[in-house]
Design a protein around this motif. Structure first.
Motif, PDB file in Angstrom:
ATOM      1  N   PRO A 250       6.893  11.335  -3.872  1.00  0.00           N
ATOM      2  CA  PRO A 250       7.523  11.300  -2.534  1.00  0.00           C
ATOM      3  C   PRO A 250       6.962  11.912  -1.447  1.00  0.00           C
ATOM      4  CG  PRO A 250       8.962  12.318  -4.215  1.00  0.00           C
ATOM      5  CD  PRO A 250       7.653  12.039  -5.025  1.00  0.00           C
ATOM      6  N   ALA A 251       7.110  11.328  -0.404  1.00  0.00           N
ATOM      7  CA  ALA A 251       6.303  11.899   0.895  1.00  0.00           C
ATOM      8  C   ALA A 251       6.871  11.763   2.217  1.00  0.00           C
ATOM      9  CB  ALA A 251       5.164  11.201   1.088  1.00  0.00           C
ATOM     10  N   THR A 252       6.822  12.297   3.020  1.00  0.00           N
ATOM     11  CA  THR A 252       7.372  12.320   4.456  1.00  0.00           C
ATOM     12  C   THR A 252       6.684  11.155   5.189  1.00  0.00           C
ATOM     13  OG1 THR A 252       5.779  13.608   5.737  1.00  0.00           O
ATOM     14  CG2 THR A 252       7.567  14.850   4.559  1.00  0.00           C
ATOM     15  N   THR A 253       7.488  10.574   6.111  1.00  0.00           N
ATOM     16  CA  THR A 253       6.833   9.572   7.086  1.00  0.00           C
ATOM     17  C   THR A 253       5.590  10.022   7.408  1.00  0.00           C
ATOM     18  OG1 THR A 253       9.140   8.757   7.645  1.00  0.00           O
ATOM     19  CG2 THR A 253       7.233   8.078   9.064  1.00  0.00           C
ATOM     20  N   ALA A 254       5.376  11.205   8.116  1.00  0.00           N
ATOM     21  CA  ALA A 254       4.309  11.614   8.672  1.00  0.00           C
ATOM     22  C   ALA A 254       2.943  11.862   7.917  1.00  0.00           C
ATOM     23  CB  ALA A 254       4.386  12.990   9.332  1.00  0.00           C
ATOM     24  N   ALA A 255       3.214  12.186   6.661  1.00  0.00           N
ATOM     25  CA  ALA A 255       2.168  12.274   5.613  1.00  0.00           C
ATOM     26  C   ALA A 255       1.964  10.946   5.109  1.00  0.00           C
ATOM     27  CB  ALA A 255       2.758  13.037   4.398  1.00  0.00           C
ATOM     28  N   LEU A 256       2.881  10.016   5.156  1.00  0.00           N
ATOM     29  CA  LEU A 256       2.327   8.496   4.673  1.00  0.00           C
ATOM     30  C   LEU A 256       1.560   7.814   5.702  1.00  0.00           C
ATOM     31  CD1 LEU A 256       5.580   7.354   2.937  1.00  0.00           C
ATOM     32  CD2 LEU A 256       3.281   7.576   1.991  1.00  0.00           C
ATOM     33  N   ALA A 257       1.861   8.260   7.041  1.00  0.00           N
ATOM     34  CA  ALA A 257       1.080   7.499   8.175  1.00  0.00           C
ATOM     35  C   ALA A 257      -0.172   8.178   8.041  1.00  0.00           C
ATOM     36  CB  ALA A 257       1.866   8.054   9.585  1.00  0.00           C
ATOM     37  N   ARG A 258      -0.526   9.477   8.032  1.00  0.00           N
ATOM     38  CA  ARG A 258      -1.771   9.880   7.957  1.00  0.00           C
ATOM     39  C   ARG A 258      -2.522   9.341   6.668  1.00  0.00           C
ATOM     40  NH1 ARG A 258       1.049  14.853   9.168  1.00  0.00           N
ATOM     41  NH2 ARG A 258       1.178  15.224   6.888  1.00  0.00           N
ATOM     42  N   ALA A 259      -1.850   9.243   5.590  1.00  0.00           N
ATOM     43  CA  ALA A 259      -2.719   8.785   4.302  1.00  0.00           C
ATOM     44  C   ALA A 259      -3.046   7.414   4.505  1.00  0.00           C
ATOM     45  CB  ALA A 259      -1.870   8.928   3.242  1.00  0.00           C
ATOM     46  N   GLU A 260      -2.138   6.277   5.196  1.00  0.00           N
ATOM     47  CA  GLU A 260      -2.539   5.207   5.447  1.00  0.00           C
ATOM     48  C   GLU A 260      -3.168   4.824   6.896  1.00  0.00           C
ATOM     49  OE1 GLU A 260      -1.988   2.495   3.110  1.00  0.00           O
ATOM     50  OE2 GLU A 260      -1.699   4.219   1.636  1.00  0.00           O
TER      51      GLU A 260
ATOM     52  N   SER B 274       4.706   2.991  13.250  1.00  0.00           N
ATOM     53  CA  SER B 274       4.505   1.814  12.588  1.00  0.00           C
ATOM     54  C   SER B 274       5.096   2.134  11.094  1.00  0.00           C
ATOM     55  CB  SER B 274       2.704   1.475  12.606  1.00  0.00           C
ATOM     56  OG  SER B 274       2.515   1.156  13.801  1.00  0.00           O
ATOM     57  N   MET B 275       4.619   3.518  10.582  1.00  0.00           N
ATOM     58  CA  MET B 275       5.115   3.935   9.380  1.00  0.00           C
ATOM     59  C   MET B 275       6.504   3.861   9.175  1.00  0.00           C
ATOM     60  SD  MET B 275       4.402   4.380   6.296  1.00  0.00           S
ATOM     61  CE  MET B 275       2.632   4.443   6.401  1.00  0.00           C
ATOM     62  N   ARG B 276       7.148   4.386  10.233  1.00  0.00           N
ATOM     63  CA  ARG B 276       8.972   4.100  10.267  1.00  0.00           C
ATOM     64  C   ARG B 276       9.447   2.738  10.082  1.00  0.00           C
ATOM     65  NH1 ARG B 276       8.294   8.749  13.240  1.00  0.00           N
ATOM     66  NH2 ARG B 276       8.061   7.896  15.408  1.00  0.00           N
ATOM     67  N   VAL B 277       8.529   1.767  10.799  1.00  0.00           N
ATOM     68  CA  VAL B 277       9.225   0.538  10.601  1.00  0.00           C
ATOM     69  C   VAL B 277       8.958   0.101   9.446  1.00  0.00           C
ATOM     70  CG1 VAL B 277       8.504  -1.824  11.564  1.00  0.00           C
ATOM     71  CG2 VAL B 277       8.818   0.080  13.047  1.00  0.00           C
ATOM     72  N   THR B 278       7.738   0.347   8.701  1.00  0.00           N
ATOM     73  CA  THR B 278       7.278  -0.220   7.261  1.00  0.00           C
ATOM     74  C   THR B 278       8.490   0.508   6.408  1.00  0.00           C
ATOM     75  OG1 THR B 278       5.101  -0.365   7.866  1.00  0.00           O
ATOM     76  CG2 THR B 278       5.640   0.028   5.540  1.00  0.00           C
ATOM     77  N   LEU B 279       8.556   1.902   6.439  1.00  0.00           N
ATOM     78  CA  LEU B 279       9.488   2.429   5.593  1.00  0.00           C
ATOM     79  C   LEU B 279      11.092   1.633   5.623  1.00  0.00           C
ATOM     80  CD1 LEU B 279       8.188   5.851   5.696  1.00  0.00           C
ATOM     81  CD2 LEU B 279       8.393   4.202   3.802  1.00  0.00           C
ATOM     82  N   ALA B 280      11.533   1.553   7.127  1.00  0.00           N
ATOM     83  CA  ALA B 280      12.777   1.007   7.273  1.00  0.00           C
ATOM     84  C   ALA B 280      13.084  -0.312   6.704  1.00  0.00           C
ATOM     85  CB  ALA B 280      13.036   0.743   8.939  1.00  0.00           C
ATOM     86  N   ALA B 281      11.974  -1.152   6.490  1.00  0.00           N
ATOM     87  CA  ALA B 281      12.137  -2.303   5.995  1.00  0.00           C
ATOM     88  C   ALA B 281      12.109  -2.168   4.313  1.00  0.00           C
ATOM     89  CB  ALA B 281      11.040  -3.235   6.148  1.00  0.00           C
ATOM     90  N   LEU B 282      11.550  -1.209   3.736  1.00  0.00           N
ATOM     91  CA  LEU B 282      11.339  -0.970   2.286  1.00  0.00           C
ATOM     92  C   LEU B 282      12.626  -0.354   2.010  1.00  0.00           C
ATOM     93  CD1 LEU B 282       7.778   0.482   1.839  1.00  0.00           C
ATOM     94  CD2 LEU B 282       8.617  -1.767   1.166  1.00  0.00           C
ATOM     95  N   GLU B 283      13.195   0.512   2.881  1.00  0.00           N
ATOM     96  CA  GLU B 283      14.598   1.232   2.516  1.00  0.00           C
ATOM     97  C   GLU B 283      15.764   0.179   2.613  1.00  0.00           C
ATOM     98  OE1 GLU B 283      16.771   5.380   3.590  1.00  0.00           O
ATOM     99  OE2 GLU B 283      15.364   4.380   5.301  1.00  0.00           O
ATOM    100  N   GLU B 284      15.473  -0.864   3.369  1.00  0.00           N
ATOM    101  CA  GLU B 284      16.596  -1.775   3.548  1.00  0.00           C
ATOM    102  C   GLU B 284      16.625  -2.755   2.218  1.00  0.00           C
ATOM    103  OE1 GLU B 284      17.217  -5.867   6.440  1.00  0.00           O
ATOM    104  OE2 GLU B 284      16.878  -3.871   7.395  1.00  0.00           O
TER     105      GLU B 284
ATOM    106  N   ALA C 206       0.841  -1.215   0.048  1.00  0.00           N
ATOM    107  CA  ALA C 206       0.015  -0.089  -0.213  1.00  0.00           C
ATOM    108  C   ALA C 206       0.729   0.984  -0.091  1.00  0.00           C
ATOM    109  CB  ALA C 206      -0.859   0.045   1.257  1.00  0.00           C
ATOM    110  N   VAL C 207       1.968   1.336   0.772  1.00  0.00           N
ATOM    111  CA  VAL C 207       2.695   2.331   0.869  1.00  0.00           C
ATOM    112  C   VAL C 207       3.460   2.837  -0.462  1.00  0.00           C
ATOM    113  CG1 VAL C 207       4.835   3.234   1.901  1.00  0.00           C
ATOM    114  CG2 VAL C 207       3.062   2.423   3.268  1.00  0.00           C
ATOM    115  N   CYS C 208       4.076   1.513  -1.156  1.00  0.00           N
ATOM    116  CA  CYS C 208       4.637   1.515  -2.539  1.00  0.00           C
ATOM    117  C   CYS C 208       3.544   2.065  -3.620  1.00  0.00           C
ATOM    118  CB  CYS C 208       5.062   0.186  -2.879  1.00  0.00           C
ATOM    119  SG  CYS C 208       6.773  -0.462  -1.925  1.00  0.00           S
ATOM    120  N   ALA C 209       2.656   1.746  -3.520  1.00  0.00           N
ATOM    121  CA  ALA C 209       1.453   2.190  -4.289  1.00  0.00           C
ATOM    122  C   ALA C 209       1.006   3.650  -4.213  1.00  0.00           C
ATOM    123  CB  ALA C 209       0.073   1.385  -4.219  1.00  0.00           C
TER     124      ALA C 209
END
Length: 155
Positions: free
Chosen positions: A61-71, A77-87, A51-54
């Motif tokens: 592009p978006a900030t962590t806070a904007a993605l967290a609000r949108a999702e 929780s969004m930081r954890v999701t993004l860290a895994a995607l970034e890794e 969902a975040v990738c889509a």
């Protein structure tokens, strides 16, 4: 001329029919979404990661806070999701153009490839299912239903 009792029965019947439509439509859409998820390669992505990738693909592009609000999730929780995607090299972080305290995340070429693979698999399955299991008239009805569903979800 309908009596008060008849009008009340007609209204109740319409309400029941409407409730059944809502129930049936919700169930059908849920089944379709689950089937699309099972037919596409996850690429090792969780539903939240997909969902975040889509969202990054469609909104940019978006900030962590904007993605967290949108999702509709907590920023932690969004930081954890993004860290895994970034890794995995699916998203990349860059400095925010106006706020040095923040970072902006965007899909990488690898992220776009993974997302394209997921989408292509879903589309291939649905294309085959429609071709094999529907008539031309049913395909016309599906086209109308798709337009109507899009309109309902945009409001």
């Amino acid at each position: 001329m309908p009596t008060k009792g008849t009008a009340a029965k007609e209204t109740a019947t319409k309400g029941t029919a409407h409730e059944q439509l809502v129930t049936d439509l919700s169930a059908a859409v849920g089944l379709l979404m689950r089937r699309l998820r099972t037919e596409s390669p996850s690429g090792g992505l969780t539903p939240t990661q997909r969902a975040v990738c889509a969202r990054l693909d469609s909104d940019g592009p978006a900030t962590t806070a904007a993605l967290a609000r949108a999702e509709l999730v907590r920023p932690q929780s969004m930081r954890v999701t993004l860290a895994a995607l970034e890794e995995r090299g699916i998203v990349a972080r860059s400095p925010h153009p106006t706020d040095g305290r923040q970072a902006v995340l965007a899909l990488t070429d690898e992220g776009r490839r993974v997302l394209a693979d997921v989408r292509r698999a879903k589309q291939n399955w649905l294309t085959a299912a429609i071709a094999e299991h529907t008539t031309p008239e049913e395909r016309r009805v599906l086209a109308e239903a798709a337009a109507l569903l899009k309109r309902l979800t945009e409001n």
